[in-house]
Design a protein around this motif. Structure first.
Motif, PDB file in Angstrom:
ATOM      1  N   THR A 172       0.859  -1.192   0.000  1.00 25.11           N
ATOM      2  CA  THR A 172       0.000   0.000   0.000  1.00 25.11           C
ATOM      3  C   THR A 172       0.895   1.241   0.000  1.00 25.11           C
ATOM      4  OG1 THR A 172      -1.393  -1.287   1.479  1.00 25.11           O
ATOM      5  CG2 THR A 172      -2.016   0.986   1.164  1.00 25.11           C
ATOM      6  N   TYR A 173       0.431   2.322  -0.636  1.00 17.95           N
ATOM      7  CA  TYR A 173       1.228   3.566  -0.678  1.00 17.95           C
ATOM      8  C   TYR A 173       1.384   4.124   0.734  1.00 17.95           C
ATOM      9  CZ  TYR A 173       0.211   2.984  -5.552  1.00 17.95           C
ATOM     10  OH  TYR A 173       0.119   2.446  -6.809  1.00 17.95           O
ATOM     11  N   ASP A 174       2.628   4.541   1.074  1.00 12.84           N
ATOM     12  CA  ASP A 174       2.904   4.986   2.441  1.00 12.84           C
ATOM     13  C   ASP A 174       2.690   6.493   2.588  1.00 12.84           C
ATOM     14  OD1 ASP A 174       5.080   6.261   1.300  1.00 12.84           O
ATOM     15  OD2 ASP A 174       6.498   4.691   1.840  1.00 12.84           O
ATOM     16  N   ALA A 175       3.081   7.021   3.748  1.00 15.52           N
ATOM     17  CA  ALA A 175       2.826   8.443   4.024  1.00 15.52           C
ATOM     18  C   ALA A 175       3.919   9.355   3.477  1.00 15.52           C
ATOM     19  CB  ALA A 175       2.676   8.647   5.537  1.00 15.52           C
ATOM     20  N   THR A 176       4.955   8.814   2.839  1.00 15.21           N
ATOM     21  CA  THR A 176       6.013   9.709   2.319  1.00 15.21           C
ATOM     22  C   THR A 176       5.428  10.582   1.220  1.00 15.21           C
ATOM     23  OG1 THR A 176       6.708   8.062   0.694  1.00 15.21           O
ATOM     24  CG2 THR A 176       7.952   8.128   2.749  1.00 15.21           C
ATOM     25  N   THR A 177       6.073  11.742   0.977  1.00 14.57           N
ATOM     26  CA  THR A 177       5.500  12.668  -0.013  1.00 14.57           C
ATOM     27  C   THR A 177       6.199  12.560  -1.360  1.00 14.57           C
ATOM     28  OG1 THR A 177       7.011  14.385   0.657  1.00 14.57           O
ATOM     29  CG2 THR A 177       4.876  14.384   1.707  1.00 14.57           C
ATOM     30  N   HIS A 178       6.851  11.436  -1.613  1.00 14.99           N
ATOM     31  CA  HIS A 178       7.476  11.274  -2.929  1.00 14.99           C
ATOM     32  C   HIS A 178       7.369   9.803  -3.310  1.00 14.99           C
ATOM     33  CE1 HIS A 178      10.745   9.483  -0.721  1.00 14.99           C
ATOM     34  NE2 HIS A 178      10.724  10.529   0.075  1.00 14.99           N
ATOM     35  N   PHE A 179       7.836   9.448  -4.511  1.00 17.53           N
ATOM     36  CA  PHE A 179       7.594   8.095  -5.034  1.00 17.53           C
ATOM     37  C   PHE A 179       8.792   7.161  -4.901  1.00 17.53           C
ATOM     38  CE2 PHE A 179       4.146  10.313  -7.298  1.00 17.53           C
ATOM     39  CZ  PHE A 179       3.116   9.437  -7.028  1.00 17.53           C
ATOM     40  N   GLU A 180       9.811   7.556  -4.125  1.00 18.23           N
ATOM     41  CA  GLU A 180      11.005   6.712  -4.056  1.00 18.23           C
ATOM     42  C   GLU A 180      10.682   5.330  -3.475  1.00 18.23           C
ATOM     43  OE1 GLU A 180      14.061   7.743  -5.570  1.00 18.23           O
ATOM     44  OE2 GLU A 180      12.493   9.098  -6.256  1.00 18.23           O
ATOM     45  N   THR A 181       9.834   5.278  -2.421  1.00 16.47           N
ATOM     46  CA  THR A 181       9.508   3.968  -1.817  1.00 16.47           C
ATOM     47  C   THR A 181       8.671   3.128  -2.784  1.00 16.47           C
ATOM     48  OG1 THR A 181       7.673   5.057  -0.685  1.00 16.47           O
ATOM     49  CG2 THR A 181       9.646   4.640   0.616  1.00 16.47           C
ATOM     50  N   THR A 182       7.815   3.790  -3.572  1.00 12.73           N
ATOM     51  CA  THR A 182       7.012   3.071  -4.577  1.00 12.73           C
ATOM     52  C   THR A 182       7.939   2.426  -5.607  1.00 12.73           C
ATOM     53  OG1 THR A 182       5.258   4.698  -4.263  1.00 12.73           O
ATOM     54  CG2 THR A 182       5.128   3.352  -6.257  1.00 12.73           C
ATOM     55  N   CYS A 183       8.968   3.176  -6.036  1.00 15.16           N
ATOM     56  CA  CYS A 183       9.918   2.637  -7.017  1.00 15.16           C
ATOM     57  C   CYS A 183      10.722   1.477  -6.426  1.00 15.16           C
ATOM     58  CB  CYS A 183      10.857   3.733  -7.513  1.00 15.16           C
ATOM     59  SG  CYS A 183       9.987   4.980  -8.472  1.00 15.16           S
ATOM     60  N   ASP A 184      11.044   1.564  -5.140  1.00 13.51           N
ATOM     61  CA  ASP A 184      11.746   0.448  -4.486  1.00 13.51           C
ATOM     62  C   ASP A 184      10.875  -0.808  -4.530  1.00 13.51           C
ATOM     63  OD1 ASP A 184      13.879   2.085  -3.915  1.00 13.51           O
ATOM     64  OD2 ASP A 184      13.262   2.504  -1.852  1.00 13.51           O
ATOM     65  N   ASP A 185       9.562  -0.624  -4.318  1.00 12.23           N
ATOM     66  CA  ASP A 185       8.626  -1.749  -4.341  1.00 12.23           C
ATOM     67  C   ASP A 185       8.574  -2.363  -5.747  1.00 12.23           C
ATOM     68  OD1 ASP A 185       6.763  -3.505  -3.208  1.00 12.23           O
ATOM     69  OD2 ASP A 185       5.057  -2.246  -3.784  1.00 12.23           O
ATOM     70  N   ILE A 186       8.550  -1.491  -6.764  1.00 14.42           N
ATOM     71  CA  ILE A 186       8.513  -1.962  -8.162  1.00 14.42           C
ATOM     72  C   ILE A 186       9.767  -2.805  -8.451  1.00 14.42           C
ATOM     73  CG2 ILE A 186       8.743  -1.154 -10.572  1.00 14.42           C
ATOM     74  CD1 ILE A 186       6.935   1.267  -9.626  1.00 14.42           C
ATOM     75  N   LYS A 187      10.931  -2.308  -8.007  1.00 15.87           N
ATOM     76  CA  LYS A 187      12.183  -3.031  -8.256  1.00 15.87           C
ATOM     77  C   LYS A 187      12.204  -4.367  -7.515  1.00 15.87           C
ATOM     78  CE  LYS A 187      15.779  -0.124  -7.867  1.00 15.87           C
ATOM     79  NZ  LYS A 187      16.479   1.125  -7.493  1.00 15.87           N
ATOM     80  N   ASP A 188      11.621  -4.368  -6.306  1.00 16.72           N
ATOM     81  CA  ASP A 188      11.565  -5.595  -5.502  1.00 16.72           C
ATOM     82  C   ASP A 188      10.665  -6.641  -6.174  1.00 16.72           C
ATOM     83  OD1 ASP A 188      11.971  -7.192  -3.129  1.00 16.72           O
ATOM     84  OD2 ASP A 188       9.914  -6.679  -2.578  1.00 16.72           O
ATOM     85  N   ILE A 189       9.490  -6.202  -6.655  1.00 15.37           N
ATOM     86  CA  ILE A 189       8.569  -7.139  -7.322  1.00 15.37           C
ATOM     87  C   ILE A 189       9.218  -7.672  -8.603  1.00 15.37           C
ATOM     88  CG2 ILE A 189       6.341  -7.321  -8.541  1.00 15.37           C
ATOM     89  CD1 ILE A 189       5.242  -5.254  -6.500  1.00 15.37           C
ATOM     90  N   TYR A 190       9.871  -6.784  -9.333  1.00 17.02           N
ATOM     91  CA  TYR A 190      10.541  -7.183 -10.579  1.00 17.02           C
ATOM     92  C   TYR A 190      11.564  -8.289 -10.294  1.00 17.02           C
ATOM     93  CZ  TYR A 190      13.343  -6.803 -14.836  1.00 17.02           C
ATOM     94  OH  TYR A 190      14.013  -7.078 -16.000  1.00 17.02           O
ATOM     95  N   LYS A 191      12.333  -8.086  -9.234  1.00 16.16           N
ATOM     96  CA  LYS A 191      13.375  -9.066  -8.891  1.00 16.16           C
ATOM     97  C   LYS A 191      12.744 -10.406  -8.489  1.00 16.16           C
ATOM     98  CE  LYS A 191      17.428  -9.799  -6.031  1.00 16.16           C
ATOM     99  NZ  LYS A 191      18.308  -9.288  -4.988  1.00 16.16           N
ATOM    100  N   ARG A 192      11.648 -10.343  -7.716  1.00 18.78           N
ATOM    101  CA  ARG A 192      10.991 -11.589  -7.297  1.00 18.78           C
ATOM    102  C   ARG A 192      10.369 -12.310  -8.497  1.00 18.78           C
ATOM    103  NH1 ARG A 192       8.128  -8.515  -3.093  1.00 18.78           N
ATOM    104  NH2 ARG A 192       6.200  -9.485  -3.811  1.00 18.78           N
ATOM    105  N   MET A 193       9.907 -11.535  -9.485  1.00 23.13           N
ATOM    106  CA  MET A 193       9.255 -12.152 -10.655  1.00 23.13           C
ATOM    107  C   MET A 193      10.253 -12.760 -11.626  1.00 23.13           C
ATOM    108  SD  MET A 193       6.194  -9.589 -11.764  1.00 23.13           S
ATOM    109  CE  MET A 193       5.521 -10.654 -13.042  1.00 23.13           C
ATOM    110  N   THR A 194      11.387 -12.057 -11.820  1.00 17.88           N
ATOM    111  CA  THR A 194      12.305 -12.464 -12.895  1.00 17.88           C
ATOM    112  C   THR A 194      13.560 -13.141 -12.367  1.00 17.88           C
ATOM    113  OG1 THR A 194      13.476 -10.359 -12.803  1.00 17.88           O
ATOM    114  CG2 THR A 194      11.574 -10.471 -14.294  1.00 17.88           C
ATOM    115  N   GLY A 195      13.828 -12.958 -11.062  1.00 12.77           N
ATOM    116  CA  GLY A 195      15.052 -13.531 -10.500  1.00 12.77           C
ATOM    117  C   GLY A 195      16.289 -12.706 -10.799  1.00 12.77           C
ATOM    118  N   THR A 196      16.110 -11.560 -11.491  1.00 10.40           N
ATOM    119  CA  THR A 196      17.281 -10.703 -11.784  1.00 10.40           C
ATOM    120  C   THR A 196      17.041  -9.302 -11.232  1.00 10.40           C
ATOM    121  OG1 THR A 196      16.331 -10.115 -13.922  1.00 10.40           O
ATOM    122  CG2 THR A 196      17.920 -11.914 -13.918  1.00 10.40           C
TER     123      THR A 196
END
Length: 448
Positions: free
Chosen positions: A403-427
């Motif tokens: 879920t989107y957190d209380a921070t006022t920028h998208f850096e944590t969202t991008c970290d989540d995207i990179k984490d999901i990408y790594k879990r999906m592709t293994g790279t």
């Protein structure tokens, strides 16, 4: 719909739309569905204003003083983009910037002892700022020069600091910086929400301050950008990217069942039909039994007919209230935008206050921020539970966003995207993977 896909995505929030764009560019066959009739899920911008009143169950229609309902695009989640941050990189590499126009946020402010001060954005401003005394300014300037030159691969730049061992508290001590300056550096420049960072190795803090400085250097007024017509434009831009690469979109699709076989996802059932898939991406609302509640965020959307006091009448700004200025564990944030961003009727301002909930009375928690906004014409209060996946997807091949957190920028969202990408592709996620192939420009031209 009765087809086989590589990836099915449920929910058109920003995280899901970026991942669906990346997967489509990588040549995967993607089906993207949402139970709502609009894009954006939790990160939507609501228009017209009547819909916002309905969503928050306010009786009656908006008063005439609110202008035309269609002039409003109100974000449900308040965030800005760091000019040099990861989301802007994703937008530039995928050329989704073609579909969006951005404005620079006019200023960033910090709360200290009941008043707000501009976060200095240049050396001249820092020297003139009443946030610090004269000697403190000199020490702070030395600290900023140290951060700017710091390179973890060049021991000469480290001045005896070990980025993996020295804590940030010790770095502040080294430069003899006082509590107020530490507050403002940790919360307004490094953008931490709590003080836990002080006792951790300083590398992350130094990189965050660098990101702030480099973002600021790009446009000068503040390090933040905001898209005209609201943040809801961002998921739509990435959805368009996915569609150009053959992604299929379906809104208004009730999701009846996520079909599993031997503990692994094999498809999604909607309106009696099953679309099959190898992997599934979704937000927590589609699979609550595989997520864990990790907290709550209160957000208060405030409509005003004036800019915020003591911000030099800025049409847009961010205010950070560091937690220990108001005896809390988490910072309180205010993001303000206005009619100049095509999100409100002429002469109107939208300020969104948010923080992580700590007590049984969340509205009292945001009072210091609300006091800065008076008078408010209309407010919309939401208290949202925050979820994180309890199933990381290794077996099930279900990959859930946070879920989107209380921070006022998208850096944590991008970290989540990179984490999901790594879990999906293994790279590891590689920004270059998002580059559009040369031959797709024609598809875009045909789109115009």
């Amino acid at each position: 719909m009765n087809e086989e896909y590589d990836v099915i995505v449920l929910g058109t929030g920003l995280t899901e739309c970026i991942l669906s764009g990346i997967m489509s560019v990588k040549g995967k066959k993607v089906l993207h569905m949402d139970r709502n009739s609009y894009y954006g899920a939790e990160s939507a911008s609501i228009t017209p204003l009547e819909d916002l009143y309905k969503r928050f169950s306010l009786p009656g229609a908006p008063p005439e003083s609110m202008g035309k309902g269609r002039d409003w695009n109100v974000d449900l989640i308040p965030k800005f983009l760091m000019a040099n941050g990861q989301l802007v990189r994703m937008l530039l590499i995928t050329q989704v910037t073609r579909y969006l126009d951005f404005k620079v946020i006019e200023g960033s402010f910090v709360y200290k002892k009941g008043s707000i001060y501009k976060v200095p954005s240049t050396e001249t401003e820092a020297l003139a700022s009443s946030l610090m005394g004269l000697f403190e300014k000199r020490r702070f300037r030395k600290f900023l020069v140290f951060v700017a030159n710091f390179d973890e691969n060049d021991p000469k730049t480290m001045e005896g600091v070990d980025p993996k061992k020295t804590t940030m508290r010790d770095v502040f001590k080294k430069f003899d910086l006082g509590q107020d300056v530490i507050d403002f550096t940790g919360h307004s420049l490094a953008l931490y929400r709590t003080d836990e960072y002080l006792d951790l190795p300083c590398m992350d803090s130094l990189n965050r301050i660098k990101l702030y400085s480099e973002s600021l250097a790009r446009y000068g007024k503040s390090p933040y950008l905001y898209p005209l017509y609201g943040l809801g434009e961002l998921p739509q831009g990435f959805a368009r990217l996915s569609a150009i690469y053959g992604g299929t979109y379906m809104l208004n699709k009730p999701i009846e069942e996520i079909v599993m076989e031997d503990g692994k996802v094999v498809g999604v059932k909607s309106e009696g039909e099953i679309a099959r898939c190898k992997q599934l991406i979704c937000d927590p609302s589609y699979l609550m039994d595989r997520s864990t509640k990790v907290g709550q965020v209160i957000r208060v959307i405030c409509i005003m007919n004036h800019p915020i006091k003591n911000t030099s009448d800025a049409n847009s700004c961010q205010i950070i209230i560091p937690q220990n200025q108001v005896n809390r564990k988490h910072d309180i944030y205010v993001c303000m935008i206005s009619y100049t961003h095509n999100v409100a009727a002429q002469g109107k301002y939208v300020a969104i206050v948010s923080t992580t909930v700590e007590t049984d009375n969340p509205e009292m928690e945001v009072k210091p921020a609300m006091d800065l906004l008076e008078p408010v014409e209309q407010k919309f209060v939401s208290i949202s539970d925050q979820y994180a996946p309890s199933d990381m997807g290794a077996e099930s091949q279900i990959f859930m966003s946070r879920t989107y957190d209380a921070t006022t920028h998208f850096e944590t969202t991008c970290d989540d995207i990179k984490d999901i990408y790594k879990r999906m592709t293994g790279t590891e996620f590689d920004f270059a993977e998002m580059e559009r192939k040369k031959n797709d420009i024609f598809g875009d031209a045909a789109d115009q």
